[in-house]
Design a protein around this motif. Structure first.
Motif, PDB file in Angstrom:
ATOM      1  N   ILE A  87       0.956  -1.088  -0.025  1.00 30.35           N
ATOM      2  CA  ILE A  87       0.034   0.133  -0.043  1.00 30.35           C
ATOM      3  C   ILE A  87       0.981   1.240  -0.149  1.00 30.35           C
ATOM      4  CG2 ILE A  87      -1.544   1.456   1.460  1.00 30.35           C
ATOM      5  CD1 ILE A  87      -3.047  -1.173   2.411  1.00 30.35           C
ATOM      6  N   LYS A  88       0.489   2.223  -0.826  1.00 34.05           N
ATOM      7  CA  LYS A  88       1.101   3.517  -0.919  1.00 34.05           C
ATOM      8  C   LYS A  88       0.333   4.558  -0.306  1.00 34.05           C
ATOM      9  CE  LYS A  88       3.055   6.979  -3.901  1.00 34.05           C
ATOM     10  NZ  LYS A  88       3.792   7.266  -5.153  1.00 34.05           N
ATOM     11  N   MET A  89       0.660   5.152   0.725  1.00 31.98           N
ATOM     12  CA  MET A  89      -0.467   6.146   1.307  1.00 31.98           C
ATOM     13  C   MET A  89       0.328   7.581   1.673  1.00 31.98           C
ATOM     14  SD  MET A  89      -1.212   4.715   4.909  1.00 31.98           S
ATOM     15  CE  MET A  89       0.078   4.475   6.157  1.00 31.98           C
ATOM     16  N   GLU A  90      -0.638   8.651   1.706  1.00 30.75           N
ATOM     17  CA  GLU A  90      -0.403   9.899   2.280  1.00 30.75           C
ATOM     18  C   GLU A  90      -1.013  10.007   3.709  1.00 30.75           C
ATOM     19  OE1 GLU A  90      -1.833  12.824  -0.336  1.00 30.75           O
ATOM     20  OE2 GLU A  90      -0.298  12.299  -2.098  1.00 30.75           O
ATOM     21  N   LEU A  97      -4.344   0.598  11.544  1.00 31.87           N
ATOM     22  CA  LEU A  97      -3.824  -0.430  10.755  1.00 31.87           C
ATOM     23  C   LEU A  97      -2.282  -0.678  11.262  1.00 31.87           C
ATOM     24  CD1 LEU A  97      -3.388  -2.161   8.378  1.00 31.87           C
ATOM     25  CD2 LEU A  97      -2.613   0.165   7.033  1.00 31.87           C
ATOM     26  N   ILE A  98      -2.186  -1.988  11.620  1.00 31.99           N
ATOM     27  CA  ILE A  98      -0.763  -2.517  11.953  1.00 31.99           C
ATOM     28  C   ILE A  98      -0.112  -2.779  10.543  1.00 31.99           C
ATOM     29  CG2 ILE A  98       0.787  -4.086  13.201  1.00 31.99           C
ATOM     30  CD1 ILE A  98      -1.561  -4.523  15.371  1.00 31.99           C
ATOM     31  N   ALA A  99       1.136  -2.280  10.397  1.00 27.80           N
ATOM     32  CA  ALA A  99       1.792  -2.590   8.981  1.00 27.80           C
ATOM     33  C   ALA A  99       3.305  -2.325   9.164  1.00 27.80           C
ATOM     34  CB  ALA A  99       1.263  -1.531   8.055  1.00 27.80           C
ATOM     35  N   TRP A 100       3.961  -3.075   8.550  1.00 32.09           N
ATOM     36  CA  TRP A 100       5.438  -2.782   8.251  1.00 32.09           C
ATOM     37  C   TRP A 100       5.554  -1.617   7.310  1.00 32.09           C
ATOM     38  CZ3 TRP A 100       9.841  -4.856  10.733  1.00 32.09           C
ATOM     39  CH2 TRP A 100      11.049  -4.467  10.111  1.00 32.09           C
ATOM     40  N   CYS A 101       6.296  -0.507   7.893  1.00 26.95           N
ATOM     41  CA  CYS A 101       6.668   0.449   7.166  1.00 26.95           C
ATOM     42  C   CYS A 101       7.815   0.782   6.653  1.00 26.95           C
ATOM     43  CB  CYS A 101       6.290   1.909   8.302  1.00 26.95           C
ATOM     44  SG  CYS A 101       6.824   3.395   7.469  1.00 26.95           S
ATOM     45  N   ARG A 102       7.805   0.551   5.475  1.00 23.61           N
ATOM     46  CA  ARG A 102       9.374   0.628   4.724  1.00 23.61           C
ATOM     47  C   ARG A 102      10.017   1.837   5.091  1.00 23.61           C
ATOM     48  NH1 ARG A 102       8.476  -2.755  -1.034  1.00 23.61           N
ATOM     49  NH2 ARG A 102       7.729  -4.835   0.168  1.00 23.61           N
ATOM     50  N   MET A 155       2.503  15.831   6.524  1.00 22.66           N
ATOM     51  CA  MET A 155       2.136  14.626   5.635  1.00 22.66           C
ATOM     52  C   MET A 155       3.341  14.001   5.171  1.00 22.66           C
ATOM     53  SD  MET A 155       1.925  13.478   2.344  1.00 22.66           S
ATOM     54  CE  MET A 155       1.880  14.818   1.406  1.00 22.66           C
ATOM     55  N   THR A 156       3.208  12.535   5.334  1.00 27.47           N
ATOM     56  CA  THR A 156       4.575  11.752   4.566  1.00 27.47           C
ATOM     57  C   THR A 156       3.738  10.828   3.714  1.00 27.47           C
ATOM     58  OG1 THR A 156       4.334  10.394   6.651  1.00 27.47           O
ATOM     59  CG2 THR A 156       5.929  12.129   6.678  1.00 27.47           C
ATOM     60  N   ILE A 157       4.714  10.345   2.930  1.00 29.26           N
ATOM     61  CA  ILE A 157       4.197   9.334   1.947  1.00 29.26           C
ATOM     62  C   ILE A 157       5.026   7.861   2.521  1.00 29.26           C
ATOM     63  CG2 ILE A 157       4.221   8.429  -0.636  1.00 29.26           C
ATOM     64  CD1 ILE A 157       4.533  11.211  -1.356  1.00 29.26           C
ATOM     65  N   ARG A 158       4.026   7.001   2.543  1.00 29.12           N
ATOM     66  CA  ARG A 158       4.623   5.712   3.211  1.00 29.12           C
ATOM     67  C   ARG A 158       4.027   4.569   2.364  1.00 29.12           C
ATOM     68  NH1 ARG A 158       5.206   6.029   8.917  1.00 29.12           N
ATOM     69  NH2 ARG A 158       5.233   8.439   9.425  1.00 29.12           N
ATOM     70  N   ASN A 159       5.195   3.723   2.088  1.00 31.86           N
ATOM     71  CA  ASN A 159       5.065   2.232   1.481  1.00 31.86           C
ATOM     72  C   ASN A 159       4.857   1.334   2.633  1.00 31.86           C
ATOM     73  OD1 ASN A 159       4.813   3.322  -1.162  1.00 31.86           O
ATOM     74  ND2 ASN A 159       6.825   2.801  -1.555  1.00 31.86           N
ATOM     75  N   ILE A 160       3.818   0.729   2.789  1.00 33.88           N
ATOM     76  CA  ILE A 160       3.464  -0.277   3.982  1.00 33.88           C
ATOM     77  C   ILE A 160       3.037  -1.498   3.458  1.00 33.88           C
ATOM     78  CG2 ILE A 160       3.024   1.784   5.742  1.00 33.88           C
ATOM     79  CD1 ILE A 160       0.118   0.935   5.173  1.00 33.88           C
TER      80      ILE A 160
END
Length: 230
Positions: free
Chosen positions: A157-160, A187-192, A168-173
């Motif tokens: 997932i790519k999100m703002e 949401l629990i996610a591994w944040c790259r 605001m940050t852009i995360r790939n999770i």
């Protein structure tokens, strides 16, 4: 047909439902569920096999159905099946034991007639979702269906994301689990970006995109995650 025969027929049907719902089922768990002896379960499994049900035994693990065996399919979309699993979590908060029992048995039957790949996904989602009653009943996110799909299909997932400082940050999770608190969905996610598991409030997600890139499934349950991070 006497009462004992009726009870056994009902149990055989329920055992078949359990076998269709889960990839592996043990004789012990079946005996506990139906409050009968292991010997009775062994006889029931033998009766199902003699009736033509392709039950396989995985040594030391339990019983499983041959891939491809199922009752006529129910036409649910993946998102509809996911919605039913989420509804199950809501029902489990109900105070009436009989209502919970009836709904859980209904969900088991629904799972049993899903295709194998769909069944694995809804079982994963059920294991990775926790719900606490939202006393305010406010709807503060609209991304759950997309996140459920990404979670069960292991899609990045790519999100703002807007943090607590309003930056605001852009995360790939890599989505791992969904939890509802009394106020917000988390949401629990591994944040790259941070290279670690993080909690993300869904009401702070300003934009979300499901990517085509797949990630490797995280080999732990939600409870194991809690135990590891507590």
């Amino acid at each position: 047909m006497n009462e004992n025969d009726t009870k056994r027929l009902s149990r055989l049907t329920a055992i078949l439902t359990q076998l269709q719902t889960k990839r592996l089922t043990t004789a012990t768990s079946l005996a506990e569920k139906f409050k009968v002896s292991l010997r009775t379960i062994y006889r029931d499994i033998s009766a199902l096999i003699q009736a033509g049900v392709p039950i396989l035994t995985e040594e030391g693990k339990g019983y499983t159905l041959m891939e491809g065996y199922k009752m006529p399919p129910v036409m649910f979309s993946e998102s509809q099946a996911n919605a039913l699993i989420l509804a199950e979590q809501l029902v489990l908060k109900n105070k009436d034991a009989s209502f919970i029992k009836d709904y859980t048995e209904a969900i088991d039957k629904i799972k049993a007639v899903l295709r194998y790949s769909e069944r694995e996904k809804v079982n994963l989602l059920a294991d990775r979702t926790r719900f606490e009653q939202n006393v305010n009943r406010k709807r503060n996110s609209n991304n759950i269906s997309q996140i459920q799909y990404a979670l069960t299909n292991f899609l990045l997932i790519k999100m703002e994301y807007i943090n607590e400082k309003n930056a605001m940050t852009i995360r790939n999770i890599e989505p791992f689990a969904l939890i509802s608190t009394t106020e917000n969905w988390l949401l629990i996610a591994w944040c790259r970006l941070r290279n670690e598991f993080r909690y993300f409030r869904l009401d702070r997600v300003s934009k979300l995109e499901i990517l085509t890139e797949k990630f490797e499934q995280h080999k732990m349950t939600l409870q194991q995650f809690f135990d590891k991070t507590s």
